[in-house]
Design a protein around this motif. Sequence first.
Motif, PDB file in Angstrom:
ATOM      1  N   ASP A 195       0.920  -1.112  -0.083  1.00 24.20           N
ATOM      2  CA  ASP A 195       0.113  -0.037   0.125  1.00 24.20           C
ATOM      3  C   ASP A 195       0.734   1.252   0.096  1.00 24.20           C
ATOM      4  O   ASP A 195       1.602   1.457   0.983  1.00 24.20           O
ATOM      5  N   TYR A 196       0.704   2.106  -0.953  1.00 24.58           N
ATOM      6  CA  TYR A 196       1.659   3.266  -1.292  1.00 24.58           C
ATOM      7  C   TYR A 196       1.414   4.216  -0.269  1.00 24.58           C
ATOM      8  O   TYR A 196       2.230   5.090   0.041  1.00 24.58           O
ATOM      9  N   GLN A 197       0.384   4.244   0.589  1.00 22.41           N
ATOM     10  CA  GLN A 197      -0.179   5.186   1.401  1.00 22.41           C
ATOM     11  C   GLN A 197       0.180   4.762   2.801  1.00 22.41           C
ATOM     12  O   GLN A 197       0.112   5.408   3.860  1.00 22.41           O
ATOM     13  N   TYR A 241      -0.036  -0.320  -4.735  1.00 22.29           N
ATOM     14  CA  TYR A 241      -1.190   0.095  -5.213  1.00 22.29           C
ATOM     15  C   TYR A 241      -1.775   1.411  -4.309  1.00 22.29           C
ATOM     16  O   TYR A 241      -0.889   1.801  -3.559  1.00 22.29           O
ATOM     17  N   ASN A 242      -2.741   1.834  -4.729  1.00 22.71           N
ATOM     18  CA  ASN A 242      -3.183   3.094  -3.941  1.00 22.71           C
ATOM     19  C   ASN A 242      -2.368   4.297  -4.058  1.00 22.71           C
ATOM     20  O   ASN A 242      -1.987   4.828  -3.209  1.00 22.71           O
ATOM     21  N   PRO A 271      -2.005   7.624  -5.359  1.00 23.11           N
ATOM     22  CA  PRO A 271      -3.029   8.803  -5.849  1.00 23.11           C
ATOM     23  C   PRO A 271      -2.916   9.330  -7.208  1.00 23.11           C
ATOM     24  O   PRO A 271      -4.081   9.555  -8.020  1.00 23.11           O
ATOM     25  N   LYS A 297      -4.233   6.972  -9.683  1.00 27.41           N
ATOM     26  CA  LYS A 297      -5.732   6.577  -9.550  1.00 27.41           C
ATOM     27  C   LYS A 297      -6.304   7.905 -10.222  1.00 27.41           C
ATOM     28  O   LYS A 297      -7.338   8.017 -10.850  1.00 27.41           O
ATOM     29  N   GLY A 340      -4.291   1.726 -11.386  1.00 26.01           N
ATOM     30  CA  GLY A 340      -4.109   2.138  -9.854  1.00 26.01           C
ATOM     31  C   GLY A 340      -2.957   1.547  -9.415  1.00 26.01           C
ATOM     32  O   GLY A 340      -2.428   2.039  -8.350  1.00 26.01           O
ATOM     33  N   GLU A 341      -2.203   0.659 -10.077  1.00 23.22           N
ATOM     34  CA  GLU A 341      -1.117  -0.234  -9.498  1.00 23.22           C
ATOM     35  C   GLU A 341       0.092   0.109 -10.355  1.00 23.22           C
ATOM     36  O   GLU A 341       0.022   0.517 -11.569  1.00 23.22           O
TER      37      GLU A 341
END
Length: 517
Positions: A208-210, A231-232, A234, A237, A467-468
Amino acid sequence: MPAGEVVRRKTARSNSRTVRGDGNIQRTRKKKRNNGELRGLSIVCFVAFGVALLAVKVFIFNNHSTRHGKYYERYVRGKTLRDALRGGNRQKQSHQQSIAENGSRYFDPRQFPPLPSESTDRYDGEGPRRFRGMGDDEWVADAGTKSTHGPKVDYTKHTYTYPDLMFEPPNDGSYPPLEDMSKIFEFWGQDDLDSPPDIIPEVLQHFDYQNPREVAAAEKYRDLELPFKVYNVPEVKSAGIKWTDEYVAANFNDENEDDTPRSYGTAQQSVDSFFAFYYPERWDIDLLGPSPSLDIDWTYDKWARHAVYADEVGLNSNEKHYYWQSGVPREERLQKRTHWTFVSRDLPSFSSPDPTFFGFHPRAQKGIQCRFGERGVTAATHYDGGRNMIAMMTGAKRYILSPPNACQKLGIVSSRRHPSFRHSMLNFGRVTLLDKKDTGVKMSDREREWLRIAGNAPTLSTVLKAGEVLYVPSHWFHYIVSLQKSAQCNTRSGIHEDGNPNFGGLRDVQECTASED
Protein backbone atom coordinates in the motif's frame (compact mmCIF):
# COMPACT_ATOMS: atom_id res chain seq x y z
CA MET A 1 27.49 69.78 -55.90
CA PRO A 2 26.77 73.55 -55.71
CA ALA A 3 23.19 74.57 -54.97
CA GLY A 4 22.93 76.65 -58.13
CA GLU A 5 23.81 73.66 -60.27
CA VAL A 6 20.94 71.67 -58.69
CA VAL A 7 18.48 74.46 -59.50
CA ARG A 8 19.67 74.71 -63.07
CA ARG A 9 19.29 70.92 -63.60
CA LYS A 10 15.77 70.92 -62.19
CA THR A 11 14.86 73.85 -64.45
CA ALA A 12 16.31 72.10 -67.44
CA ARG A 13 14.27 68.98 -66.78
CA SER A 14 11.14 71.11 -66.37
CA ASN A 15 11.78 72.98 -69.58
CA SER A 16 12.39 69.81 -71.57
CA ARG A 17 9.03 68.43 -70.39
CA THR A 18 7.31 71.67 -71.46
CA VAL A 19 8.85 71.50 -74.88
CA ARG A 20 7.23 68.11 -75.52
CA GLY A 21 3.86 69.75 -75.22
CA ASP A 22 0.75 69.41 -73.05
CA GLY A 23 -0.46 66.29 -74.85
CA ASN A 24 2.61 64.39 -73.88
CA ILE A 25 2.25 65.58 -70.31
CA GLN A 26 -1.34 64.33 -70.14
CA ARG A 27 -0.38 60.92 -71.52
CA THR A 28 2.45 60.61 -69.00
CA ARG A 29 0.15 61.42 -66.11
CA LYS A 30 -2.47 58.91 -67.34
CA LYS A 31 0.17 56.20 -67.69
CA LYS A 32 1.35 56.78 -64.14
CA ARG A 33 -2.23 56.67 -62.89
CA ASN A 34 -2.83 53.36 -64.71
CA ASN A 35 0.37 51.89 -63.27
CA GLY A 36 -0.76 52.86 -59.80
CA GLU A 37 -4.11 51.19 -60.32
CA LEU A 38 -2.40 48.00 -61.54
CA ARG A 39 -0.17 47.94 -58.49
CA GLY A 40 -3.18 48.36 -56.23
CA LEU A 41 -5.04 45.58 -58.04
CA SER A 42 -1.99 43.29 -57.70
CA ILE A 43 -1.85 43.89 -53.97
CA VAL A 44 -5.57 43.11 -53.61
CA CYS A 45 -5.17 39.88 -55.60
CA PHE A 46 -2.15 38.84 -53.54
CA VAL A 47 -4.02 39.42 -50.28
CA ALA A 48 -7.07 37.53 -51.57
CA PHE A 49 -4.87 34.59 -52.59
CA GLY A 50 -3.29 34.51 -49.14
CA VAL A 51 -6.69 34.52 -47.44
CA ALA A 52 -7.91 31.70 -49.71
CA LEU A 53 -4.78 29.64 -49.02
CA LEU A 54 -5.21 30.13 -45.28
CA ALA A 55 -8.85 29.04 -45.53
CA VAL A 56 -7.83 25.86 -47.35
CA LYS A 57 -5.24 25.06 -44.67
CA VAL A 58 -7.78 25.64 -41.90
CA PHE A 59 -10.29 23.42 -43.71
CA ILE A 60 -7.75 20.60 -44.11
CA PHE A 61 -6.62 20.93 -40.50
CA ASN A 62 -10.19 20.78 -39.24
CA ASN A 63 -10.82 17.62 -41.22
CA HIS A 64 -7.52 16.21 -39.95
CA SER A 65 -8.40 17.04 -36.35
CA THR A 66 -11.91 15.65 -36.47
CA ARG A 67 -12.33 12.02 -35.67
CA HIS A 68 -13.52 10.97 -39.09
CA GLY A 69 -12.91 13.79 -41.60
CA LYS A 70 -13.74 12.22 -44.95
CA TYR A 71 -11.14 14.30 -46.79
CA TYR A 72 -8.43 13.37 -44.34
CA GLU A 73 -9.39 9.71 -44.57
CA ARG A 74 -9.21 10.01 -48.36
CA TYR A 75 -5.79 11.63 -48.05
CA VAL A 76 -4.57 8.83 -45.77
CA ARG A 77 -5.77 6.14 -48.16
CA GLY A 78 -4.12 7.86 -51.10
CA LYS A 79 -0.86 8.37 -49.24
CA THR A 80 -0.78 4.77 -48.09
CA LEU A 81 -1.49 3.56 -51.61
CA ARG A 82 1.40 5.63 -52.95
CA ASP A 83 3.68 4.20 -50.28
CA ALA A 84 2.57 0.69 -51.23
CA LEU A 85 3.25 1.31 -54.91
CA ARG A 86 6.72 2.57 -54.04
CA GLY A 87 7.72 -0.63 -52.31
CA GLY A 88 5.05 -1.99 -50.02
CA ASN A 89 3.50 -4.51 -52.40
CA ARG A 90 5.86 -7.30 -51.35
CA GLN A 91 4.96 -6.62 -47.74
CA LYS A 92 1.26 -7.04 -48.43
CA GLN A 93 1.76 -10.24 -50.43
CA SER A 94 4.01 -11.73 -47.75
CA HIS A 95 1.39 -11.08 -45.09
CA GLN A 96 -1.22 -12.84 -47.16
CA GLN A 97 1.03 -15.84 -47.73
CA SER A 98 1.95 -16.16 -44.05
CA ILE A 99 -1.59 -16.61 -42.74
CA ALA A 100 -2.97 -20.13 -42.45
CA GLU A 101 -6.57 -21.07 -43.23
CA ASN A 102 -7.56 -20.76 -39.58
CA GLY A 103 -6.01 -17.28 -39.39
CA SER A 104 -2.87 -18.23 -37.45
CA ARG A 105 0.44 -16.68 -38.42
CA TYR A 106 3.39 -18.67 -39.71
CA PHE A 107 6.81 -17.49 -38.51
CA ASP A 108 9.72 -18.01 -40.87
CA PRO A 109 12.35 -20.06 -38.97
CA ARG A 110 14.98 -17.44 -39.74
CA GLN A 111 13.15 -15.06 -37.42
CA PHE A 112 14.40 -17.17 -34.52
CA PRO A 113 17.99 -17.74 -33.41
CA PRO A 114 19.72 -21.02 -34.23
CA LEU A 115 19.00 -23.80 -31.77
CA PRO A 116 21.80 -24.72 -29.34
CA SER A 117 22.58 -27.72 -31.56
CA GLU A 118 22.77 -25.64 -34.75
CA SER A 119 25.57 -23.57 -36.22
CA THR A 120 25.36 -19.78 -36.16
CA ASP A 121 23.38 -18.12 -38.94
CA ARG A 122 24.83 -15.07 -40.64
CA TYR A 123 22.26 -12.45 -41.48
CA ASP A 124 22.91 -9.58 -43.90
CA GLY A 125 19.44 -8.36 -44.83
CA GLU A 126 18.26 -4.80 -45.28
CA GLY A 127 14.84 -3.19 -45.15
CA PRO A 128 13.11 0.17 -45.53
CA ARG A 129 13.08 2.92 -42.95
CA ARG A 130 9.49 2.03 -42.08
CA PHE A 131 6.89 -0.57 -42.99
CA ARG A 132 3.61 1.22 -43.58
CA GLY A 133 0.01 0.11 -43.83
CA MET A 134 -3.40 1.72 -44.03
CA GLY A 135 -5.36 -0.15 -41.38
CA ASP A 136 -8.68 -1.90 -41.83
CA ASP A 137 -12.03 -0.07 -41.84
CA GLU A 138 -14.29 -3.11 -42.20
CA TRP A 139 -15.08 -2.98 -38.48
CA VAL A 140 -16.34 0.62 -38.53
CA ALA A 141 -19.88 -0.14 -39.68
CA ASP A 142 -20.20 -3.03 -37.23
CA ALA A 143 -18.89 -0.89 -34.36
CA GLY A 144 -21.85 1.47 -34.67
CA THR A 145 -24.30 -1.36 -33.96
CA LYS A 146 -22.70 -2.51 -30.70
CA SER A 147 -23.62 -1.48 -27.19
CA THR A 148 -21.06 0.06 -24.83
CA HIS A 149 -21.16 -2.38 -21.94
CA GLY A 150 -17.38 -2.85 -21.96
CA PRO A 151 -15.35 -6.08 -21.91
CA LYS A 152 -16.92 -9.42 -21.07
CA VAL A 153 -14.48 -9.76 -18.19
CA ASP A 154 -13.37 -6.60 -16.40
CA TYR A 155 -10.05 -7.57 -14.86
CA THR A 156 -9.98 -4.46 -12.70
CA LYS A 157 -12.87 -6.03 -10.74
CA HIS A 158 -11.95 -9.71 -10.94
CA THR A 159 -11.16 -11.82 -7.86
CA TYR A 160 -7.51 -12.22 -6.83
CA THR A 161 -5.67 -13.75 -3.91
CA TYR A 162 -2.52 -12.14 -2.51
CA PRO A 163 0.40 -13.55 -0.50
CA ASP A 164 0.96 -12.49 3.08
CA LEU A 165 3.15 -9.42 3.39
CA MET A 166 6.82 -10.02 4.07
CA PHE A 167 8.38 -6.82 5.34
CA GLU A 168 11.85 -8.33 5.17
CA PRO A 169 12.53 -9.63 1.66
CA PRO A 170 13.96 -13.14 1.48
CA ASN A 171 17.21 -13.22 -0.45
CA ASP A 172 17.60 -16.96 -0.83
CA GLY A 173 15.92 -17.41 -4.21
CA SER A 174 12.50 -18.33 -2.77
CA TYR A 175 10.99 -14.99 -3.80
CA PRO A 176 9.51 -14.42 -6.20
CA PRO A 177 8.20 -17.99 -6.62
CA LEU A 178 8.79 -19.18 -10.19
CA GLU A 179 7.51 -22.16 -12.16
CA ASP A 180 7.84 -23.54 -15.67
CA MET A 181 6.33 -21.33 -18.32
CA SER A 182 4.34 -24.24 -19.74
CA LYS A 183 2.53 -24.62 -16.41
CA ILE A 184 1.76 -20.89 -16.33
CA PHE A 185 -0.09 -21.09 -19.66
CA GLU A 186 -1.68 -24.46 -18.94
CA PHE A 187 -3.31 -22.89 -15.89
CA TRP A 188 -4.52 -19.88 -17.85
CA GLY A 189 -4.09 -19.78 -21.60
CA GLN A 190 -2.77 -16.63 -23.21
CA ASP A 191 -5.86 -16.12 -25.39
CA ASP A 192 -8.45 -17.27 -22.84
CA LEU A 193 -9.45 -13.70 -22.08
CA ASP A 194 -13.16 -14.48 -21.71
CA SER A 195 -12.67 -17.53 -19.48
CA PRO A 196 -9.98 -16.82 -16.88
CA PRO A 197 -9.71 -18.77 -13.64
CA ASP A 198 -12.46 -17.82 -11.18
CA ILE A 199 -9.75 -16.73 -8.76
CA ILE A 200 -6.40 -15.52 -10.07
CA PRO A 201 -3.55 -16.08 -7.59
CA GLU A 202 -1.00 -13.28 -7.26
CA VAL A 203 2.54 -14.21 -6.24
CA LEU A 204 4.19 -10.78 -5.99
CA GLN A 205 4.27 -8.71 -2.83
CA HIS A 206 1.57 -6.05 -2.93
CA PHE A 207 2.31 -2.88 -0.93
CA ASP A 208 0.00 0.00 0.00
CA TYR A 209 1.64 3.22 -1.17
CA GLN A 210 -0.19 5.18 1.53
CA ASN A 211 1.33 3.08 4.30
CA PRO A 212 4.85 4.34 5.20
CA ARG A 213 5.90 1.00 6.67
CA GLU A 214 4.91 -0.85 3.52
CA VAL A 215 6.67 1.72 1.32
CA ALA A 216 9.84 1.22 3.35
CA ALA A 217 9.53 -2.53 2.79
CA ALA A 218 9.01 -1.98 -0.95
CA GLU A 219 12.24 0.01 -1.08
CA LYS A 220 14.09 -2.99 0.37
CA TYR A 221 12.74 -5.22 -2.41
CA ARG A 222 13.70 -2.58 -4.95
CA ASP A 223 17.25 -2.38 -3.58
CA LEU A 224 17.59 -6.18 -3.84
CA GLU A 225 16.33 -6.13 -7.44
CA LEU A 226 13.21 -8.16 -6.69
CA PRO A 227 9.88 -7.47 -8.44
CA PHE A 228 6.84 -6.23 -6.50
CA LYS A 229 3.74 -4.09 -6.88
CA VAL A 230 2.33 -1.04 -5.09
CA TYR A 231 -1.27 0.10 -5.11
CA ASN A 232 -3.30 3.05 -3.86
CA VAL A 233 -1.07 5.57 -5.68
CA PRO A 234 -2.98 8.91 -5.75
CA GLU A 235 -1.59 10.33 -9.00
CA VAL A 236 -2.08 7.04 -10.85
CA LYS A 237 -5.65 6.74 -9.60
CA SER A 238 -6.31 10.38 -10.48
CA ALA A 239 -4.89 9.93 -13.98
CA GLY A 240 -7.09 6.86 -14.43
CA ILE A 241 -10.16 8.99 -13.82
CA LYS A 242 -8.91 11.87 -15.93
CA TRP A 243 -7.71 9.88 -18.94
CA THR A 244 -10.96 9.50 -20.80
CA ASP A 245 -10.73 8.96 -24.54
CA GLU A 246 -11.87 12.53 -25.08
CA TYR A 247 -9.19 13.95 -22.78
CA VAL A 248 -6.36 11.87 -24.25
CA ALA A 249 -7.50 12.54 -27.83
CA ALA A 250 -7.60 16.29 -27.18
CA ASN A 251 -3.95 16.16 -26.12
CA PHE A 252 -2.89 14.20 -29.19
CA ASN A 253 -5.01 16.36 -31.51
CA ASP A 254 -3.85 19.67 -29.98
CA GLU A 255 -7.40 20.55 -29.00
CA ASN A 256 -6.72 21.36 -25.34
CA GLU A 257 -8.70 24.10 -23.68
CA ASP A 258 -5.65 25.07 -21.62
CA ASP A 259 -2.01 25.71 -22.54
CA THR A 260 -0.83 22.07 -22.39
CA PRO A 261 1.57 21.40 -25.30
CA ARG A 262 0.52 18.86 -27.89
CA SER A 263 1.52 15.21 -27.48
CA TYR A 264 2.43 12.86 -30.31
CA GLY A 265 1.92 9.14 -30.83
CA THR A 266 1.77 6.45 -33.49
CA ALA A 267 -0.51 3.53 -34.26
CA GLN A 268 0.71 0.09 -35.28
CA GLN A 269 -1.10 -2.82 -36.87
CA SER A 270 -0.44 -6.55 -36.69
CA VAL A 271 -2.11 -9.32 -38.67
CA ASP A 272 -3.03 -10.90 -35.34
CA SER A 273 -2.62 -10.09 -31.65
CA PHE A 274 1.16 -10.61 -31.58
CA PHE A 275 3.57 -7.65 -31.69
CA ALA A 276 7.36 -7.86 -31.54
CA PHE A 277 10.12 -5.27 -31.52
CA TYR A 278 12.35 -5.06 -34.60
CA TYR A 279 14.58 -2.66 -36.51
CA PRO A 280 12.76 -2.09 -39.83
CA GLU A 281 15.90 -0.96 -41.66
CA ARG A 282 17.32 -4.47 -41.10
CA TRP A 283 14.15 -6.46 -41.85
CA ASP A 284 14.42 -8.06 -45.29
CA ILE A 285 11.05 -9.60 -46.14
CA ASP A 286 12.65 -11.81 -48.79
CA LEU A 287 14.70 -13.45 -46.04
CA LEU A 288 12.42 -13.26 -43.00
CA GLY A 289 8.92 -12.97 -44.35
CA PRO A 290 6.55 -10.16 -43.36
CA SER A 291 7.52 -7.64 -40.70
CA PRO A 292 5.92 -8.15 -37.27
CA SER A 293 3.88 -4.95 -37.56
CA LEU A 294 3.09 -1.96 -39.76
CA ASP A 295 2.92 1.75 -38.96
CA ILE A 296 -0.44 3.25 -39.88
CA ASP A 297 -1.83 6.77 -40.00
CA TRP A 298 -4.67 6.35 -37.53
CA THR A 299 -5.45 9.09 -35.04
CA TYR A 300 -5.77 8.27 -31.36
CA ASP A 301 -9.52 8.74 -31.71
CA LYS A 302 -9.78 6.00 -34.30
CA TRP A 303 -7.52 3.66 -32.35
CA ALA A 304 -9.66 4.17 -29.23
CA ARG A 305 -12.84 3.39 -31.16
CA HIS A 306 -11.35 0.11 -32.34
CA ALA A 307 -10.15 -0.73 -28.81
CA VAL A 308 -13.71 -0.23 -27.52
CA TYR A 309 -14.99 -2.36 -30.39
CA ALA A 310 -12.44 -5.10 -29.56
CA ASP A 311 -13.78 -5.29 -26.00
CA GLU A 312 -17.38 -5.30 -27.18
CA VAL A 313 -17.07 -8.13 -29.68
CA GLY A 314 -14.38 -10.14 -27.88
CA LEU A 315 -11.91 -9.70 -30.75
CA ASN A 316 -10.37 -13.02 -31.76
CA SER A 317 -6.58 -13.37 -31.44
CA ASN A 318 -6.28 -14.20 -35.17
CA GLU A 319 -7.86 -10.93 -36.27
CA LYS A 320 -5.99 -7.68 -36.90
CA HIS A 321 -4.98 -5.81 -33.75
CA TYR A 322 -3.85 -2.24 -33.16
CA TYR A 323 -1.49 -0.62 -30.69
CA TRP A 324 -0.98 3.07 -29.80
CA GLN A 325 2.42 4.21 -28.53
CA SER A 326 3.70 7.54 -27.29
CA GLY A 327 6.69 8.88 -25.41
CA VAL A 328 7.92 11.83 -23.40
CA PRO A 329 11.55 12.86 -24.07
CA ARG A 330 13.89 12.91 -21.10
CA GLU A 331 14.59 16.62 -21.65
CA GLU A 332 10.98 17.56 -20.86
CA ARG A 333 11.43 17.09 -17.11
CA LEU A 334 14.11 19.79 -17.12
CA GLN A 335 11.84 22.38 -18.72
CA LYS A 336 9.35 24.65 -17.00
CA ARG A 337 6.18 22.85 -16.01
CA THR A 338 4.23 25.07 -18.39
CA HIS A 339 6.05 23.20 -21.18
CA TRP A 340 5.17 19.73 -19.87
CA THR A 341 2.77 17.56 -21.86
CA PHE A 342 -0.22 15.91 -20.20
CA VAL A 343 1.66 12.72 -19.24
CA SER A 344 4.32 14.64 -17.32
CA ARG A 345 1.71 16.87 -15.68
CA ASP A 346 -0.53 14.00 -14.63
CA LEU A 347 2.33 11.74 -13.41
CA PRO A 348 4.62 14.19 -11.56
CA SER A 349 6.43 11.44 -9.64
CA PHE A 350 7.46 9.92 -12.96
CA SER A 351 8.59 13.19 -14.52
CA SER A 352 10.11 14.99 -11.53
CA PRO A 353 13.73 16.17 -11.93
CA ASP A 354 14.17 15.29 -8.24
CA PRO A 355 14.28 11.72 -6.86
CA THR A 356 10.96 10.06 -6.04
CA PHE A 357 9.94 6.52 -5.13
CA PHE A 358 9.21 5.82 -8.79
CA GLY A 359 11.91 7.89 -10.44
CA PHE A 360 14.62 7.28 -7.87
CA HIS A 361 17.55 7.99 -10.21
CA PRO A 362 16.29 10.91 -12.33
CA ARG A 363 19.65 11.64 -13.97
CA ALA A 364 19.53 8.23 -15.61
CA GLN A 365 15.89 8.60 -16.64
CA LYS A 366 15.31 8.23 -20.38
CA GLY A 367 11.86 9.75 -20.53
CA ILE A 368 8.43 8.21 -20.11
CA GLN A 369 7.03 5.60 -22.48
CA CYS A 370 3.28 5.07 -22.74
CA ARG A 371 1.49 2.14 -24.35
CA PHE A 372 -2.23 2.05 -25.04
CA GLY A 373 -3.29 -1.52 -25.63
CA GLU A 374 -6.48 -3.16 -26.82
CA ARG A 375 -7.82 -6.55 -25.89
CA GLY A 376 -5.41 -9.35 -26.83
CA VAL A 377 -2.43 -7.24 -27.90
CA THR A 378 0.64 -9.27 -26.93
CA ALA A 379 4.14 -7.80 -26.77
CA ALA A 380 6.95 -10.33 -27.28
CA THR A 381 9.38 -10.88 -24.44
CA HIS A 382 12.23 -8.41 -24.04
CA TYR A 383 14.29 -6.81 -21.32
CA ASP A 384 15.15 -3.25 -20.36
CA GLY A 385 18.47 -2.31 -18.87
CA GLY A 386 16.94 0.36 -16.66
CA ARG A 387 15.08 -0.35 -13.44
CA ASN A 388 11.50 -0.12 -14.59
CA MET A 389 8.43 1.34 -12.84
CA ILE A 390 5.25 0.58 -14.79
CA ALA A 391 2.02 2.37 -13.89
CA MET A 392 -1.41 1.22 -15.10
CA MET A 393 -3.87 4.09 -15.41
CA THR A 394 -6.80 2.26 -16.98
CA GLY A 395 -7.64 -1.36 -17.75
CA ALA A 396 -5.36 -4.30 -17.02
CA LYS A 397 -2.43 -6.22 -18.52
CA ARG A 398 -0.92 -9.58 -17.74
CA TYR A 399 2.86 -9.62 -17.27
CA ILE A 400 4.88 -12.81 -17.71
CA LEU A 401 8.26 -12.26 -16.02
CA SER A 402 11.47 -14.30 -16.24
CA PRO A 403 14.80 -13.48 -14.56
CA PRO A 404 18.00 -12.58 -16.45
CA ASN A 405 19.55 -16.02 -15.90
CA ALA A 406 16.68 -17.56 -17.90
CA CYS A 407 17.86 -15.77 -21.05
CA GLN A 408 19.23 -18.90 -22.71
CA LYS A 409 15.76 -20.48 -22.71
CA LEU A 410 13.75 -17.62 -24.18
CA GLY A 411 14.83 -17.66 -27.83
CA ILE A 412 16.60 -14.30 -27.62
CA VAL A 413 18.23 -13.33 -30.94
CA SER A 414 22.01 -12.95 -30.49
CA SER A 415 23.06 -11.88 -34.00
CA ARG A 416 23.87 -8.18 -33.95
CA ARG A 417 22.88 -7.77 -37.60
CA HIS A 418 19.47 -9.36 -37.06
CA PRO A 419 16.53 -6.90 -36.82
CA SER A 420 15.35 -8.53 -33.57
CA PHE A 421 18.75 -8.48 -31.81
CA ARG A 422 18.36 -8.84 -28.01
CA HIS A 423 14.63 -9.61 -28.44
CA SER A 424 12.56 -12.74 -28.97
CA MET A 425 10.06 -13.53 -31.71
CA LEU A 426 8.48 -16.43 -29.80
CA ASN A 427 4.74 -16.37 -29.19
CA PHE A 428 4.81 -18.06 -25.78
CA GLY A 429 1.09 -18.73 -25.88
CA ARG A 430 1.84 -21.56 -28.32
CA VAL A 431 3.67 -23.64 -25.69
CA THR A 432 0.35 -25.32 -24.90
CA LEU A 433 -0.03 -26.52 -28.52
CA LEU A 434 3.13 -28.61 -28.76
CA ASP A 435 1.57 -31.90 -27.72
CA LYS A 436 -1.80 -31.33 -29.32
CA LYS A 437 -2.90 -32.60 -32.71
CA ASP A 438 -4.86 -30.81 -35.42
CA THR A 439 -4.43 -27.36 -33.89
CA GLY A 440 -4.34 -25.77 -37.33
CA VAL A 441 -1.25 -23.78 -36.33
CA LYS A 442 1.69 -24.29 -38.65
CA MET A 443 5.10 -24.12 -36.96
CA SER A 444 8.60 -24.70 -38.22
CA ASP A 445 10.78 -27.27 -36.45
CA ARG A 446 12.94 -24.44 -35.11
CA GLU A 447 9.99 -22.58 -33.59
CA ARG A 448 8.58 -25.77 -32.12
CA GLU A 449 11.89 -26.72 -30.48
CA TRP A 450 12.44 -23.23 -29.10
CA LEU A 451 8.96 -23.33 -27.56
CA ARG A 452 9.84 -26.63 -25.87
CA ILE A 453 12.91 -24.98 -24.41
CA ALA A 454 10.96 -21.88 -23.36
CA GLY A 455 8.33 -24.07 -21.71
CA ASN A 456 10.93 -24.95 -19.06
CA ALA A 457 11.96 -21.34 -18.40
CA PRO A 458 11.38 -20.10 -14.82
CA THR A 459 8.43 -17.73 -14.98
CA LEU A 460 5.78 -15.90 -13.00
CA SER A 461 2.46 -14.36 -14.02
CA THR A 462 0.89 -11.22 -12.53
CA VAL A 463 -2.03 -8.99 -13.52
CA LEU A 464 -1.33 -5.27 -13.32
CA LYS A 465 -4.58 -3.38 -12.82
CA ALA A 466 -5.62 0.27 -12.95
CA GLY A 467 -4.13 2.18 -10.02
CA GLU A 468 -1.17 -0.18 -9.52
CA VAL A 469 2.55 0.15 -10.28
CA LEU A 470 4.80 -2.82 -11.06
CA TYR A 471 8.56 -2.79 -10.44
CA VAL A 472 10.52 -4.81 -13.02
CA PRO A 473 14.22 -5.03 -12.05
CA SER A 474 17.05 -4.46 -14.52
CA HIS A 475 17.33 -7.11 -17.26
CA TRP A 476 14.23 -9.03 -16.19
CA PHE A 477 12.32 -10.27 -19.22
CA HIS A 478 8.69 -9.29 -19.56
CA TYR A 479 6.05 -10.59 -21.95
CA ILE A 480 2.83 -8.57 -21.91
CA VAL A 481 -0.79 -9.40 -22.75
CA SER A 482 -3.41 -6.64 -22.80
CA LEU A 483 -6.46 -8.15 -21.12
CA GLN A 484 -8.71 -5.25 -22.12
CA LYS A 485 -8.47 -1.67 -23.34
CA SER A 486 -5.74 -0.13 -21.22
CA ALA A 487 -3.33 2.77 -20.71
CA GLN A 488 0.09 2.21 -19.17
CA CYS A 489 3.22 4.36 -18.75
CA ASN A 490 6.66 3.52 -17.44
CA THR A 491 9.87 5.25 -16.45
CA ARG A 492 13.31 3.75 -15.91
CA SER A 493 15.97 4.70 -13.36
CA GLY A 494 19.38 3.60 -14.55
CA ILE A 495 21.01 0.19 -14.83
CA HIS A 496 21.73 -2.15 -11.94
CA GLU A 497 24.52 -4.28 -13.43
CA ASP A 498 24.88 -6.90 -10.73
CA GLY A 499 21.19 -7.67 -10.34
CA ASN A 500 20.29 -10.26 -7.73
CA PRO A 501 22.71 -13.17 -7.12
CA ASN A 502 19.85 -15.66 -7.26
CA PHE A 503 18.39 -14.43 -10.54
CA GLY A 504 21.29 -12.91 -12.44
CA GLY A 505 21.98 -9.57 -14.02
CA LEU A 506 23.79 -7.84 -16.85
CA ARG A 507 26.44 -10.54 -17.26
CA ASP A 508 23.79 -13.20 -17.90
CA VAL A 509 22.14 -11.30 -20.75
CA GLN A 510 25.51 -10.33 -22.20
CA GLU A 511 26.59 -13.97 -22.34
CA CYS A 512 23.22 -14.94 -23.76
CA THR A 513 23.38 -12.35 -26.54
CA ALA A 514 27.08 -12.71 -27.33
CA SER A 515 27.62 -13.43 -31.02
CA GLU A 516 30.60 -13.93 -33.26
CA ASP A 517 29.15 -11.80 -36.04
